[in-house]
Design a protein around this motif. Structure first.
Motif, PDB file in Angstrom:
ATOM      1  N   THR A  58       0.827  -1.210   0.000  1.00 18.49           N
ATOM      2  CA  THR A  58       0.000   0.000   0.000  1.00 18.49           C
ATOM      3  C   THR A  58       0.857   1.255   0.000  1.00 18.49           C
ATOM      4  OG1 THR A  58      -1.597  -1.249   1.337  1.00 18.49           O
ATOM      5  CG2 THR A  58      -1.961   1.110   1.118  1.00 18.49           C
ATOM      6  N   THR A  59       2.023   1.197   0.643  1.00 17.08           N
ATOM      7  CA  THR A  59       2.886   2.380   0.717  1.00 17.08           C
ATOM      8  C   THR A  59       3.392   2.807  -0.650  1.00 17.08           C
ATOM      9  OG1 THR A  59       4.990   1.188   1.038  1.00 17.08           O
ATOM     10  CG2 THR A  59       3.656   1.622   2.997  1.00 17.08           C
ATOM     11  N   GLN A  60       3.339   1.889  -1.627  1.00 14.66           N
ATOM     12  CA  GLN A  60       3.811   2.204  -2.976  1.00 14.66           C
ATOM     13  C   GLN A  60       2.669   2.335  -3.973  1.00 14.66           C
ATOM     14  OE1 GLN A  60       7.069   2.971  -3.234  1.00 14.66           O
ATOM     15  NE2 GLN A  60       6.996   2.562  -1.039  1.00 14.66           N
ATOM     16  N   TYR A  61       1.495   2.599  -3.442  1.00 15.86           N
ATOM     17  CA  TYR A  61       0.312   2.720  -4.299  1.00 15.86           C
ATOM     18  C   TYR A  61       0.487   3.804  -5.358  1.00 15.86           C
ATOM     19  CZ  TYR A  61      -4.395   0.737  -4.475  1.00 15.86           C
ATOM     20  OH  TYR A  61      -5.491   0.002  -4.826  1.00 15.86           O
ATOM     21  N   GLY A  62       1.227   4.846  -5.038  1.00 15.74           N
ATOM     22  CA  GLY A  62       1.346   5.975  -5.956  1.00 15.74           C
ATOM     23  C   GLY A  62       2.590   5.969  -6.821  1.00 15.74           C
ATOM     24  N   TYR A  63       3.315   4.846  -6.871  1.00 15.29           N
ATOM     25  CA  TYR A  63       4.582   4.864  -7.613  1.00 15.29           C
ATOM     26  C   TYR A  63       4.385   5.145  -9.102  1.00 15.29           C
ATOM     27  CZ  TYR A  63       4.439   0.378 -10.162  1.00 15.29           C
ATOM     28  OH  TYR A  63       4.152  -0.623 -11.053  1.00 15.29           O
ATOM     29  N   GLN A  64       3.236   4.759  -9.651  1.00 16.35           N
ATOM     30  CA  GLN A  64       3.001   4.991 -11.068  1.00 16.35           C
ATOM     31  C   GLN A  64       2.818   6.470 -11.391  1.00 16.35           C
ATOM     32  OE1 GLN A  64      -0.256   2.229 -11.821  1.00 16.35           O
ATOM     33  NE2 GLN A  64       1.166   0.743 -12.660  1.00 16.35           N
TER      34      GLN A  64
ATOM     35  N   LEU B 283      14.288   7.760  -3.767  1.00 14.06           N
ATOM     36  CA  LEU B 283      13.798   8.833  -2.904  1.00 14.06           C
ATOM     37  C   LEU B 283      12.273   8.830  -2.849  1.00 14.06           C
ATOM     38  CD1 LEU B 283      16.171  11.781  -3.955  1.00 14.06           C
ATOM     39  CD2 LEU B 283      16.199  10.516  -1.790  1.00 14.06           C
ATOM     40  N   THR B 284      11.650   8.617  -3.997  1.00 14.69           N
ATOM     41  CA  THR B 284      10.192   8.576  -4.058  1.00 14.69           C
ATOM     42  C   THR B 284       9.637   7.419  -3.247  1.00 14.69           C
ATOM     43  OG1 THR B 284      10.182   9.586  -6.271  1.00 14.69           O
ATOM     44  CG2 THR B 284       8.208   8.380  -5.613  1.00 14.69           C
ATOM     45  N   ALA B 285      10.206   6.240  -3.443  1.00 19.31           N
ATOM     46  CA  ALA B 285       9.700   5.042  -2.783  1.00 19.31           C
ATOM     47  C   ALA B 285       9.871   5.110  -1.270  1.00 19.31           C
ATOM     48  CB  ALA B 285      10.408   3.808  -3.340  1.00 19.31           C
ATOM     49  N   PHE B 286      11.061   5.481  -0.824  1.00 20.80           N
ATOM     50  CA  PHE B 286      11.309   5.477   0.608  1.00 20.80           C
ATOM     51  C   PHE B 286      10.645   6.652   1.311  1.00 20.80           C
ATOM     52  CE2 PHE B 286      14.525   2.382  -0.575  1.00 20.80           C
ATOM     53  CZ  PHE B 286      14.424   1.473   0.483  1.00 20.80           C
ATOM     54  N   SER B 287      10.455   7.766   0.608  1.00 20.48           N
ATOM     55  CA  SER B 287       9.715   8.869   1.226  1.00 20.48           C
ATOM     56  C   SER B 287       8.246   8.487   1.385  1.00 20.48           C
ATOM     57  CB  SER B 287       9.862  10.147   0.394  1.00 20.48           C
ATOM     58  OG  SER B 287       9.309   9.979  -0.906  1.00 20.48           O
ATOM     59  N   SER B 288       7.681   7.791   0.423  1.00 17.53           N
ATOM     60  CA  SER B 288       6.302   7.317   0.539  1.00 17.53           C
ATOM     61  C   SER B 288       6.171   6.306   1.671  1.00 17.53           C
ATOM     62  CB  SER B 288       5.836   6.689  -0.782  1.00 17.53           C
ATOM     63  OG  SER B 288       5.733   7.646  -1.803  1.00 17.53           O
ATOM     64  N   TRP B 289       7.148   5.409   1.756  1.00 21.27           N
ATOM     65  CA  TRP B 289       7.141   4.413   2.835  1.00 21.27           C
ATOM     66  C   TRP B 289       7.273   5.091   4.199  1.00 21.27           C
ATOM     67  CZ3 TRP B 289      11.588   2.592   5.793  1.00 21.27           C
ATOM     68  CH2 TRP B 289      11.297   1.495   6.603  1.00 21.27           C
ATOM     69  N   GLY B 290       8.203   6.050   4.315  1.00 21.81           N
ATOM     70  CA  GLY B 290       8.376   6.764   5.576  1.00 21.81           C
ATOM     71  C   GLY B 290       7.133   7.546   5.973  1.00 21.81           C
ATOM     72  N   LEU B 291       6.500   8.182   4.995  1.00 21.38           N
ATOM     73  CA  LEU B 291       5.265   8.916   5.258  1.00 21.38           C
ATOM     74  C   LEU B 291       4.175   7.969   5.750  1.00 21.38           C
ATOM     75  CD1 LEU B 291       3.640  11.561   5.069  1.00 21.38           C
ATOM     76  CD2 LEU B 291       3.156  10.995   2.673  1.00 21.38           C
ATOM     77  N   SER B 292       4.134   6.778   5.172  1.00 23.93           N
ATOM     78  CA  SER B 292       3.135   5.783   5.581  1.00 23.93           C
ATOM     79  C   SER B 292       3.354   5.332   7.021  1.00 23.93           C
ATOM     80  CB  SER B 292       3.190   4.575   4.640  1.00 23.93           C
ATOM     81  OG  SER B 292       2.910   4.958   3.309  1.00 23.93           O
ATOM     82  N   LEU B 293       4.608   5.215   7.427  1.00 21.66           N
ATOM     83  CA  LEU B 293       4.899   4.847   8.816  1.00 21.66           C
ATOM     84  C   LEU B 293       4.334   5.884   9.786  1.00 21.66           C
ATOM     85  CD1 LEU B 293       8.614   3.621   8.565  1.00 21.66           C
ATOM     86  CD2 LEU B 293       6.563   2.210   8.826  1.00 21.66           C
ATOM     87  N   LEU B 294       4.391   7.150   9.389  1.00 17.88           N
ATOM     88  CA  LEU B 294       3.867   8.216  10.240  1.00 17.88           C
ATOM     89  C   LEU B 294       2.335   8.232  10.256  1.00 17.88           C
ATOM     90  CD1 LEU B 294       6.255  11.157   9.229  1.00 17.88           C
ATOM     91  CD2 LEU B 294       6.353   9.760  11.305  1.00 17.88           C
ATOM     92  N   LEU B 295       1.738   7.959   9.105  1.00 15.20           N
ATOM     93  CA  LEU B 295       0.284   8.036   8.988  1.00 15.20           C
ATOM     94  C   LEU B 295      -0.427   6.795   9.526  1.00 15.20           C
ATOM     95  CD1 LEU B 295      -0.042   9.574   5.402  1.00 15.20           C
ATOM     96  CD2 LEU B 295      -0.405  10.738   7.583  1.00 15.20           C
ATOM     97  N   ALA B 296       0.251   5.652   9.487  1.00 20.63           N
ATOM     98  CA  ALA B 296      -0.385   4.398   9.912  1.00 20.63           C
ATOM     99  C   ALA B 296       0.531   3.613  10.852  1.00 20.63           C
ATOM    100  CB  ALA B 296      -0.750   3.549   8.687  1.00 20.63           C
ATOM    101  N   PRO B 297       0.827   4.177  12.031  1.00 27.25           N
ATOM    102  CA  PRO B 297       1.760   3.512  12.943  1.00 27.25           C
ATOM    103  C   PRO B 297       1.235   2.207  13.526  1.00 27.25           C
ATOM    104  CG  PRO B 297       0.721   5.389  14.017  1.00 27.25           C
ATOM    105  CD  PRO B 297       0.312   5.440  12.576  1.00 27.25           C
ATOM    106  N   ASP B 298      -0.066   1.977  13.451  1.00 31.13           N
ATOM    107  CA  ASP B 298      -0.648   0.765  14.037  1.00 31.13           C
ATOM    108  C   ASP B 298      -0.557  -0.448  13.119  1.00 31.13           C
ATOM    109  OD1 ASP B 298      -1.359   2.255  16.268  1.00 31.13           O
ATOM    110  OD2 ASP B 298      -3.312   2.805  15.414  1.00 31.13           O
ATOM    111  N   TYR B 299      -0.101  -0.236  11.891  1.00 34.05           N
ATOM    112  CA  TYR B 299      -0.014  -1.350  10.945  1.00 34.05           C
ATOM    113  C   TYR B 299       1.440  -1.789  10.784  1.00 34.05           C
ATOM    114  CZ  TYR B 299      -4.827  -0.217   9.699  1.00 34.05           C
ATOM    115  OH  TYR B 299      -6.178   0.014   9.746  1.00 34.05           O
TER     116      TYR B 299
END
Length: 254
Positions: A49-55, A109-125
């Motif tokens: 899900t963290t890479q949903y926007g890679y396209q 940079l794109t992939a890991f920034s999206s992943w890092g942002l996801s960690l902040l937005l969904a810490p319970d997953y």
């Protein structure tokens, strides 16, 4: 090495790479934030899900690759380059290499920034990169971007006009492959072997990074290849297209 340095200077002294890098990170991150930020127990967040926007970022990279060539034709700097270095094959190979390396960096940079942002937005997953499939799903984005950039360079060489090359790339990546599936009887079979569908198989595999839930991530690729062979197929497609573009450029007037 001299040619690589020259192409690096030509590319990085223009504004387009920097704007494309920012656009890729922002677009992919924004789309990912919308998906991950709305995760629920019924539709949980996963590494996929963290890479949903890679396209979204991929489209930007295709624009970058095309512009790296077409702007040289637009301002006739390609003619000066070929006069200085008559070996056009070496020049174009150096250009494709530099653009691919830049796309690789932007992709990571794109992939890991999206992943890092996801960690902040969904810490319970559970979004930790616990397996090879998880790592490939994130780190592999840069590899796909690099190969896609080579495809864009090749299309730019063949078309030589910014609007035409970008339009062709956008129409194909955003519409054509999906529409092929609508062809009666043979559409699904053809779609299995289309390059960006195959590239998606490299990233997502059989859904291992979806946390065991098919809907916890982007739709999976229908390619019958394994992730490793999918990467080889995608890279081979890009290489063949680049060779065709270089041969065509060698036969044309600059």
């Amino acid at each position: 090495m001299t040619l690589l340095a020259v192409e690096r200077i030509k590319l990085l002294t223009t504004r387009s790479p920097w704007w494309c890098a920012v656009a890729s990170i922002v677009l992919a991150g924004s789309f990912t934030a919308l998906v991950v930020g709305n995760a629920t127990p019924e539709f949980p967040a996963s590494v996929a899900t963290t890479q949903y926007g890679y396209q979204m970022g991929l489209a930007v990279i295709m624009v970058l690759g095309a512009l790296s060539v077409t702007t040289e034709y637009r301002f006739n700097t390609i003619r000066t380059t070929f006069q200085a270095v008559p070996n056009r094959t070496a020049v174009l190979a150096a250009k494709a290499t530099v653009v691919a390396l830049l796309a690789l960096i932007i992709g990571e940079l794109t992939a890991f920034s999206s992943w890092g942002l996801s960690l902040l937005l969904a810490p319970d997953y559970d979004l930790a990169l616990n397996s090879t499939a998880d790592i490939v799903n994130v780190a592999g984005v840069g590899v796909v971007y690099a190969i896609a950039a080579v495809i864009a360079v090749a299309v730019g060489l063949l078309v030589r006009h910014s609007a035409g090359a970008i339009s062709l790339l956008m129409i194909y990546t955003l519409a054509v492959e999906g529409l092929v599936q609508l062809i009666p009887k043979v559409g699904a079979d053809i779609y299995e072997w289309l390059p960006f569908n195959v590239a998606h198989k490299f990233l997502t595999g059989n859904g291992e990074s979806n946390g065991g839930l098919e809907f916890a991530g982007p739709p999976l690729s229908t390619s019958p290849l394994s992730p490793g062979w999918a990467l080889a197929y995608f890279a081979g497609f890009a290489l063949v297209l680049l060779i065709v573009a270089i041969v065509t450029t060698n036969k044309r007037d600059a």
